[in-house]
Design a protein around this motif. Structure first.
Motif, PDB file in Angstrom:
ATOM      1  N   PHE A 124       0.951  -1.230  -0.477  1.00  0.00           N
ATOM      2  CA  PHE A 124       0.144  -0.123  -0.503  1.00  0.00           C
ATOM      3  C   PHE A 124       0.800   0.967  -0.270  1.00  0.00           C
ATOM      4  CE2 PHE A 124      -1.707   3.341   2.261  1.00  0.00           C
ATOM      5  CZ  PHE A 124      -3.197   3.731   1.482  1.00  0.00           C
ATOM      6  N   ILE A 125       0.953   2.033  -0.578  1.00  0.00           N
ATOM      7  CA  ILE A 125       1.489   3.801  -1.142  1.00  0.00           C
ATOM      8  C   ILE A 125       0.261   4.858  -1.293  1.00  0.00           C
ATOM      9  CG2 ILE A 125       2.986   5.110  -2.219  1.00  0.00           C
ATOM     10  CD1 ILE A 125       3.679   1.883  -4.203  1.00  0.00           C
ATOM     11  N   TYR A 126       0.507   5.886   0.397  1.00  0.00           N
ATOM     12  CA  TYR A 126       0.306   7.099   0.557  1.00  0.00           C
ATOM     13  C   TYR A 126       1.171   7.795  -0.178  1.00  0.00           C
ATOM     14  CZ  TYR A 126      -2.468  11.444   1.415  1.00  0.00           C
ATOM     15  OH  TYR A 126      -2.857  12.185   1.589  1.00  0.00           O
ATOM     16  N   PRO A 127       1.004   8.153  -1.200  1.00  0.00           N
ATOM     17  CA  PRO A 127       1.989   9.579  -2.232  1.00  0.00           C
ATOM     18  C   PRO A 127       2.098  11.220  -0.920  1.00  0.00           C
ATOM     19  CG  PRO A 127       0.685   8.524  -3.902  1.00  0.00           C
ATOM     20  CD  PRO A 127       0.403   8.200  -2.727  1.00  0.00           C
ATOM     21  N   THR A 128       3.082  11.160  -0.629  1.00  0.00           N
ATOM     22  CA  THR A 128       2.890  12.780  -0.088  1.00  0.00           C
ATOM     23  C   THR A 128       3.464  13.890  -0.887  1.00  0.00           C
ATOM     24  OG1 THR A 128       5.213  12.172   1.081  1.00  0.00           O
ATOM     25  CG2 THR A 128       3.461  10.840   2.465  1.00  0.00           C
ATOM     26  N   VAL A 129       4.255  14.197  -1.677  1.00  0.00           N
ATOM     27  CA  VAL A 129       4.879  14.973  -2.203  1.00  0.00           C
ATOM     28  C   VAL A 129       4.709  15.002  -3.846  1.00  0.00           C
ATOM     29  CG1 VAL A 129       6.657  13.937  -1.960  1.00  0.00           C
ATOM     30  CG2 VAL A 129       6.574  16.868  -1.849  1.00  0.00           C
ATOM     31  N   VAL A 130       3.802  16.352  -4.487  1.00  0.00           N
ATOM     32  CA  VAL A 130       4.896  16.013  -5.693  1.00  0.00           C
ATOM     33  C   VAL A 130       6.015  16.301  -5.752  1.00  0.00           C
ATOM     34  CG1 VAL A 130       3.717  16.996  -7.772  1.00  0.00           C
ATOM     35  CG2 VAL A 130       1.716  16.627  -5.733  1.00  0.00           C
ATOM     36  N   GLY A 131       7.115  16.374  -7.208  1.00  0.00           N
ATOM     37  CA  GLY A 131       8.244  16.591  -7.195  1.00  0.00           C
ATOM     38  C   GLY A 131       7.902  17.534  -8.473  1.00  0.00           C
TER      39      GLY A 131
END
Length: 727
Positions: A167-174
């Protein structure tokens, strides 16, 4: 003597920032600068996430809290990432004890409602999708001292691989680079904080896992967590208190089930007017050994500024493992790319130890600089002559910090032939839409490598996938049941250790079953699953089916932009209450809080750079195109600094001349791995003695890297004129 002149405009980061904020025309990211002290600069207070995973489905609730500690009303703008499979089906705005449920509207209509509410002095929130994995939240008229919470709900289907769940929760937009210059809303134009600075907002996540089999080996490689088991099949994972500012890297949670099991079976739901199903089958046990053909690998390696430091170290470790596991009968080539590109060889070469060692030597000369010109690099890689009798695979290694996803997918789809594309996303906050999309369109597999210690494992995974047996001619049929709107419409060939799954609708039900079949070599494989009664617990299936349909129509299908497809996606978003490219959520509190909306200041929430990414990912981009000219031998290069600010011109010239003067013969060999004789003259003129065009191209890339220093020291546009004199 023929003179070829190229002009490069370096609009450095501070100039870009001012220009972008005043004119709104720049499409590039920029570093934050402190503005009016009375305006709240960091409106996002916190992000908290609650996740409930049951079987293969994750139900996610996200709470974003915004607060205005300034003295004037603000409109907060926050760009944030999401999973590429997230089906966002709910949004609400909370102001004190009041809850305002958002409505789904066509995108333009939602924007109109939001703008009118903002101008009328009402609190309002607007959620839009820029990319399948990039969203934007606008919250208007947050009054001084006021806090507003926005709640999002989405569901996601988790596909296990190698009997392991992730399970992946992305946290920041590069940061992303784009060629947009028109005056339009662009998420790429966003302020960033300096490398190494923690986020200004707090982050918390809580995950509950409830599975049909005992859970083993729960852990996060990205964050420190606390794990509590309440039974053999139910556990809770909480973020450790020390990770309160851990929102600068994707949260990754991995877990396995006892006996390497996966949650196979059929789930159904009846809305009263439609019946939905999710069918998931464990990977078949394929016992035949496929014939492994001689392979040709074309590696496309990102060595741009955003890869400088930690990401490039990870990429190099991955490349060492990928090259070392090739067979002597294989062939390979490497295309290094940033603003320009450099091929290891004009055509692929044998995977001998000497050739591999030379590739290592060349690879070590790169330290990461310049822009990320992915499309030209792919065009060049695709133009390499194909070796007859070899099965070709392209392996792309990048962080994906570009905004050319659609054009990239189109290029791969139109140039694919019999090749496969495998992708490796490098870093703690990669552009998963690009990484997954290139592999999806290119009939390959995406991989993510977050640290050097994981490089060997992921390299071995690629080898295992390529050499694994494949289930072909897969199809699903119904017994005593009519199957409708099945996704995927055409099942791709299945590599071993990946489950088969289908979303769809059905009619009928009593004594019914699904029959899934395929070919394992020359043997027929069949699996039958009984259809269970619909369950109210599966009420998220309509959202998941509609999201998969949208994914099929829109995410990777960029070739067909007909109005019909747009209408279909819009209709799906409106009918199933989903955020899409063409539908948005909007919520309005009908009570005005300010009489003069012109007092409201827009504030873009500054984003942290993903962990490990350097400042070179933001600021400016200088492209050095190919320096090889047919039939010509380059004899001299002249670099001239031109700037209206005379003092800045002198400083820049001094930096440039100092850098060039330091490039002694042994330094050049160490930097670029090639020998080139130069004579340095005052003012930046470089006389080439041995007329080696390939070496010169590499040297110009190192000059480009040195010039990065200039960009971080001034607020004036600098024009660098590079004149190439050729015989």
């Amino acid at each position: 003597m023929k003179i070829i002149t190229m002009y490069f405009f370096l609009i450095v980061f501070l100039f870009q920032t001012i220009h972008a904020q005043e004119n709104g025309k720049s499409g590039s990211p920029y570093f934050m600068i402190q503005g009016d002290s009375g305006v709240e600069a960091f409106p996002l207070l916190s992000t908290s996430v609650d996740v409930n995973i049951t079987g293969p489905i994750a139900d996610v609730v996200v709470k974003q809290s915004y607060k205005n500690d300034g003295t004037v009303p603000i409109e907060a703008v926050y760009v944030f990432p999401a999973s590429t499979r997230a089906a966002v089906h709910h949004m609400e705005m909370q102001i004190g004890e009041r809850r305002i449920i958002a409505e789904i509207k066509e995108k333009q209509k939602a924007q109109q409602i939001y703008v009118e509410a903002k101008e009328e002095g009402k609190r309002a929130s607007l959620l839009q999708q820029h990319k399948p994995n990039v969203f934007q939240m606008n919250v208007a008229n947050i009054m001084p001292g006021e806090e507003i919470n926005v709640i999002l709900k989405y569901v996601e289907f988790i596909i296990p691989e190698n009997q392991s769940y992730r399970f992946i929760y992305p946290t920041v937009v590069g940061p992303r680079y784009t060629n947009h210059t028109e005056e339009e809303s662009s998420f790429e134009q966003n302020p960033f904080m300096r490398a190494g600075n923690s986020p200004t907002y707090t982050f918390d996540i809580n995950v509950g896992i409830n599975m049909p089999f005992p859970i083993i080996d729960i852990g996060s490689k990205s964050h420190t967590t606390d794990i509590n088991y309440y039974s053999a099949s139910f556990a809770e994972v909480q973020l450790a208190a020390s990770e309160i500012y851990g929102g600068n890297r994707d949260f990754v949670l991995e877990y396995n089930l006892s006996g390497a099991a996966i949650a196979s079976g059929v789930h159904t739901y009846d809305t009263g007017s439609e019946k939905f199903f999710l069918c998931q089958v464990e990977p078949p046990d394929l016992d035949y050994k496929p014939e492994i053909n001689a392979r040709e690998f074309i590696f496309v390696l990102d060595v741009s500024g955003s890869m400088h430091g930690f990401p490039l170290d990870v990429a190099k470790e991955l490349m060492r493992n990928l090259l070392n596991q090739m067979r002597p009968t294989d062939r390979f080539n490497i295309l290094f790319f940033s603003g320009g590109s450099f091929a290891l060889n004009p055509a692929s070469i044998e995977a001998t130890q000497s050739n591999i060692q030379n590739a290592f030597f060349q690879m070590e000369s790169y330290s990461g600089s310049g822009g990320t010109q992915l499309l030209p690099a792919l065009r060049k890689a695709l133009s390499f002559p194909k070796q007859e009798g070899y099965s070709r695979s392209f392996v792309i290694v990048t962080d994906g910090y570009v905004a050319v996803e659609e054009a990239t997918f189109n290029l791969i789809a139109n140039s694919l032939g019999d090749a496969n594309f495998f992708t490796f996303g490098i870093g703690s906050g990669v552009n998963r839409y690009l990484i997954e999309g290139m592999a999806n369109v290119g009939r390959g597999i995406p991989f993510i490598v977050t640290e050097q210690k994981h490089a060997r494992k992921e390299a071995r995974n690629l080898k295992r996938y390529i050499e694994s047996p494949v289930l072909t001619d897969i199809e699903i049929k119904g017994s005593n049941i009519e199957i409708l709107d099945v996704i995927p419409e055409k099942t791709p060939d299945l590599l071993a250790e990946r489950p088969i799954y289908y979303f769809g609708k059905y009619k009928g039900g009593a004594n019914s079953s699904f029959i899934i079949s395929g070919m394992s070599g020359t043997e027929k494989w069949t699996k039958t699953l009984e259809l269970p009664l619909p369950s109210a617990d599966n009420d998220v299936l309509p959202f998941l089916w509609a999201r998969e349909k949208i994914r099929l129509y829109d995410d990777f299908n960029t070739v067909n932009t007909q109005e019909y497809r747009i209408r279909e996606i819009t209709a799906l978003g409106l009918e199933y209450n989903l955020l899409t490219k063409y539908t948005s959520f909007v919520a309005v509190d009908q009570t005005p809080v300010t009489e003069n909306s012109s007092d409201t200041r827009q504030v873009k929430q500054p984003l942290p750079l993903p962990q490990g990414v350097s400042d070179l990912a933001v600021g400016f981009e200088m492209d050095i195109e190919e320096m090889i000219f047919d039939g010509e031998v380059i004899s001299e290069v002249e670099v001239i600094v031109e700037c209206e600010d005379k003092m800045m011109k002198k400083i820049s010239e001094a930096i440039l001349e100092t850098y060039l003067s330091d490039l002694h013969q042994m330094d050049i060999v160490e930097l670029i791995g090639l020998s080139i004789e130069l004579e340095i003259h005052p003012g930046g003129k470089v006389e080439v003695k041995n007329r080696d065009n390939t070496s010169l191209e590499q040297l110009l890339k190192t000059i480009e890297q040195g010039l990065q220093a200039i960009g971080f020291m001034n607020n004036e546009p600098i024009e660098l004129k590079i004149s190439i004199f050729s015989l």
